[in-house]
Design a protein around this motif. Structure first.
Motif, PDB file in Angstrom:
ATOM      1  N   TYR A 123     -62.634 -31.205 -42.954  1.00 37.79           N
ATOM      2  CA  TYR A 123     -61.423 -31.249 -42.133  1.00 37.79           C
ATOM      3  C   TYR A 123     -61.719 -30.885 -40.678  1.00 37.79           C
ATOM      4  O   TYR A 123     -61.051 -31.380 -39.765  1.00 37.79           O
ATOM      5  N   ARG A 124     -62.712 -30.068 -40.443  1.00 33.00           N
ATOM      6  CA  ARG A 124     -63.050 -29.714 -39.064  1.00 33.00           C
ATOM      7  C   ARG A 124     -63.534 -30.924 -38.269  1.00 33.00           C
ATOM      8  O   ARG A 124     -63.505 -30.901 -37.038  1.00 33.00           O
ATOM      9  N   ARG A 125     -63.958 -31.978 -38.941  1.00 30.58           N
ATOM     10  CA  ARG A 125     -64.268 -33.217 -38.230  1.00 30.58           C
ATOM     11  C   ARG A 125     -63.000 -33.848 -37.665  1.00 30.58           C
ATOM     12  O   ARG A 125     -63.036 -34.542 -36.657  1.00 30.58           O
ATOM     13  N   ILE A 126     -61.880 -33.600 -38.334  1.00 27.43           N
ATOM     14  CA  ILE A 126     -60.595 -34.112 -37.862  1.00 27.43           C
ATOM     15  C   ILE A 126     -60.024 -33.184 -36.808  1.00 27.43           C
ATOM     16  O   ILE A 126     -59.549 -33.629 -35.762  1.00 27.43           O
ATOM     17  N   ASN A 127     -60.060 -31.888 -37.083  1.00 26.40           N
ATOM     18  CA  ASN A 127     -59.509 -30.887 -36.166  1.00 26.40           C
ATOM     19  C   ASN A 127     -60.442 -29.672 -36.149  1.00 26.40           C
ATOM     20  O   ASN A 127     -60.425 -28.869 -37.078  1.00 26.40           O
ATOM     21  N   PRO A 128     -61.278 -29.530 -35.122  1.00 22.19           N
ATOM     22  CA  PRO A 128     -62.237 -28.418 -35.061  1.00 22.19           C
ATOM     23  C   PRO A 128     -61.585 -27.043 -35.104  1.00 22.19           C
ATOM     24  O   PRO A 128     -62.237 -26.058 -35.468  1.00 22.19           O
ATOM     25  N   VAL A 129     -60.312 -26.960 -34.758  1.00 26.77           N
ATOM     26  CA  VAL A 129     -59.607 -25.673 -34.781  1.00 26.77           C
ATOM     27  C   VAL A 129     -59.234 -25.275 -36.200  1.00 26.77           C
ATOM     28  O   VAL A 129     -58.877 -24.127 -36.463  1.00 26.77           O
ATOM     29  N   ALA A 130     -59.320 -26.233 -37.135  1.00 21.82           N
ATOM     30  CA  ALA A 130     -59.021 -25.973 -38.552  1.00 21.82           C
ATOM     31  C   ALA A 130     -57.576 -25.551 -38.757  1.00 21.82           C
ATOM     32  O   ALA A 130     -57.279 -24.560 -39.427  1.00 21.82           O
ATOM     33  N   GLU A 131     -56.673 -26.323 -38.177  1.00 22.48           N
ATOM     34  CA  GLU A 131     -55.246 -26.086 -38.348  1.00 22.48           C
ATOM     35  C   GLU A 131     -54.554 -27.414 -38.616  1.00 22.48           C
ATOM     36  O   GLU A 131     -55.042 -28.480 -38.234  1.00 22.48           O
ATOM     37  N   THR A 132     -53.412 -27.344 -39.281  1.00 20.93           N
ATOM     38  CA  THR A 132     -52.552 -28.509 -39.438  1.00 20.93           C
ATOM     39  C   THR A 132     -51.287 -28.285 -38.621  1.00 20.93           C
ATOM     40  O   THR A 132     -50.936 -27.137 -38.329  1.00 20.93           O
ATOM     41  N   PRO A 133     -50.618 -29.376 -38.230  1.00 27.55           N
ATOM     42  CA  PRO A 133     -50.907 -30.764 -38.553  1.00 27.55           C
ATOM     43  C   PRO A 133     -51.921 -31.390 -37.592  1.00 27.55           C
ATOM     44  O   PRO A 133     -52.189 -30.864 -36.520  1.00 27.55           O
ATOM     45  N   SER A 134     -52.445 -32.537 -38.031  1.00 31.29           N
ATOM     46  CA  SER A 134     -53.193 -33.438 -37.168  1.00 31.29           C
ATOM     47  C   SER A 134     -52.663 -34.842 -37.431  1.00 31.29           C
ATOM     48  O   SER A 134     -52.263 -35.152 -38.558  1.00 31.29           O
ATOM     49  N   LEU A 135     -52.647 -35.662 -36.406  1.00 34.11           N
ATOM     50  CA  LEU A 135     -52.152 -37.028 -36.547  1.00 34.11           C
ATOM     51  C   LEU A 135     -53.232 -38.005 -36.120  1.00 34.11           C
ATOM     52  O   LEU A 135     -53.734 -37.936 -34.992  1.00 34.11           O
ATOM     53  N   LEU A 136     -53.609 -38.891 -37.042  1.00 30.31           N
ATOM     54  CA  LEU A 136     -54.491 -40.002 -36.717  1.00 30.31           C
ATOM     55  C   LEU A 136     -53.598 -41.182 -36.386  1.00 30.31           C
ATOM     56  O   LEU A 136     -52.892 -41.696 -37.254  1.00 30.31           O
ATOM     57  N   THR A 137     -53.567 -41.592 -35.124  1.00 31.09           N
ATOM     58  CA  THR A 137     -52.653 -42.643 -34.694  1.00 31.09           C
ATOM     59  C   THR A 137     -53.111 -44.004 -35.211  1.00 31.09           C
ATOM     60  O   THR A 137     -54.249 -44.168 -35.665  1.00 31.09           O
ATOM     61  N   ASP A 138     -52.221 -44.987 -35.113  1.00 30.81           N
ATOM     62  CA  ASP A 138     -52.598 -46.328 -35.551  1.00 30.81           C
ATOM     63  C   ASP A 138     -53.633 -46.944 -34.618  1.00 30.81           C
ATOM     64  O   ASP A 138     -54.210 -47.988 -34.927  1.00 30.81           O
ATOM     65  N   GLY A 139     -53.899 -46.302 -33.497  1.00 34.11           N
ATOM     66  CA  GLY A 139     -54.970 -46.731 -32.602  1.00 34.11           C
ATOM     67  C   GLY A 139     -56.286 -46.031 -32.865  1.00 34.11           C
ATOM     68  O   GLY A 139     -57.278 -46.278 -32.172  1.00 34.11           O
ATOM     69  N   GLY A 140     -56.302 -45.121 -33.863  1.00 33.36           N
ATOM     70  CA  GLY A 140     -57.533 -44.453 -34.240  1.00 33.36           C
ATOM     71  C   GLY A 140     -57.850 -43.189 -33.479  1.00 33.36           C
ATOM     72  O   GLY A 140     -58.951 -42.665 -33.580  1.00 33.36           O
ATOM     73  N   GLN A 141     -56.877 -42.656 -32.726  1.00 31.49           N
ATOM     74  CA  GLN A 141     -57.082 -41.415 -31.989  1.00 31.49           C
ATOM     75  C   GLN A 141     -56.461 -40.245 -32.744  1.00 31.49           C
ATOM     76  O   GLN A 141     -55.456 -40.402 -33.437  1.00 31.49           O
ATOM     77  N   VAL A 142     -57.058 -39.067 -32.609  1.00 31.77           N
ATOM     78  CA  VAL A 142     -56.562 -37.874 -33.299  1.00 31.77           C
ATOM     79  C   VAL A 142     -55.798 -36.999 -32.309  1.00 31.77           C
ATOM     80  O   VAL A 142     -56.295 -36.695 -31.225  1.00 31.77           O
ATOM     81  N   ILE A 143     -54.593 -36.608 -32.709  1.00 29.60           N
ATOM     82  CA  ILE A 143     -53.773 -35.676 -31.931  1.00 29.60           C
ATOM     83  C   ILE A 143     -53.565 -34.434 -32.784  1.00 29.60           C
ATOM     84  O   ILE A 143     -53.235 -34.540 -33.971  1.00 29.60           O
ATOM     85  N   SER A 144     -53.768 -33.266 -32.214  1.00 31.59           N
ATOM     86  CA  SER A 144     -53.500 -32.019 -32.916  1.00 31.59           C
ATOM     87  C   SER A 144     -52.432 -31.236 -32.161  1.00 31.59           C
ATOM     88  O   SER A 144     -52.076 -31.585 -31.036  1.00 31.59           O
TER      89      SER A 144
END
Length: 238
Positions: free
Chosen positions: A47-68
């Protein structure tokens, strides 16, 4: 890498990501969910590959970018369709007001529970626990009193229409059930808003999702996927 729909990584049990699920339902556009168990999965290397801070939520947009961060995710959701009225165009007075309320919820209201969560999740000796509980109780009381005054007799936090701020409130306000430090009925405006949100189909849906019960979407929910599948859409995996 572009995906077919946004994917929200939501934390259970009772994560603040609840509000982002509600907001996605209100938006009505296609999205998926990926369940992240806390603290096991959220602190893992995957999960840290998605969000290095290790918190939720995270959003993977339909454009492939991650927002935390809930604040950023909720603003992103609201901006996806301004005509829905759950978010506002940057530069408008309504956008500034929304950010003001989200900022309060994200700092004063959310953080008021932090000492209480520390006692519940990490344990403390009796003296330390008593100090933290009293400190947390004072913060929670103050946060509720301030938000009670801000809401007043308005139907929703920003006035006549629900916004992503109300969705965020729905996810945080329920934390009082874990920490017996206040009675929300002492804040009739907030109790009124909370009760109205609990009857909203999007909130009912979000509760069912968290509890892994039959969930009926009124929005664009496409189903749940595993974290590994979602990670295949991450930019670094392209």
């Amino acid at each position: 890498m572009k995906t077919t729909a946004a994917t929200l990584f939501y934390g259970v049990p009772s994560g603040c990501s609840f509000g982002s699920i509600v907001a996605l339902e209100w938006l009505g556009q296609p999205y998926r969910l990926s369940r992240i168990e806390m603290p096991e999965m959220v602190t893992g290397d995957a999960y840290r590959r998605i969000n290095p801070v290790a918190e939720t939520p995270s959003l993977l947009t339909d454009g492939g970018q991650v927002i935390s961060e809930s604040f950023a995710i909720l603003n992103h959701i609201g901006a996806r369709d301004i005509d829905k009225g759950i978010g506002f165009a940057q530069g408008t007075a309504q956008f500034d007001r929304l950010n003001q309320i989200l900022g309060f919820l994200n700092t004063t209201f959310f953080n008021a529970f932090a000492p209480l969560w520390h006692v519940l999740e990490h344990g403390s000796d009796d003296n330390e626990a008593a100090v933290l509980r009293e400190y947390g109780r004072a913060k929670v009381l103050r946060a509720h009193a301030l938000l009670e005054a801000m809401l007043g007799d308005q139907p929703w936090l920003l006035g006549e229409h629900k916004t992503v701020a109300d969705a965020y409130f729905a996810g945080i306000a329920r934390w009082t059930k874990y920490h017996d430090v206040i009675d929300r009925r002492d804040y009739p405006n907030l109790q009124r808003l909370y009760d109205k949100l609990q009857a909203d189909p999007a909130v009912v849906f979000a509760h069912a999702i968290e509890q892994q019960q039959r969930a009926v979407s009124a929005g664009g929910f496409l189903g749940e996927i595993g974290m590994e599948q979602a990670m295949g859409w991450l930019p670094q995996a392209a």
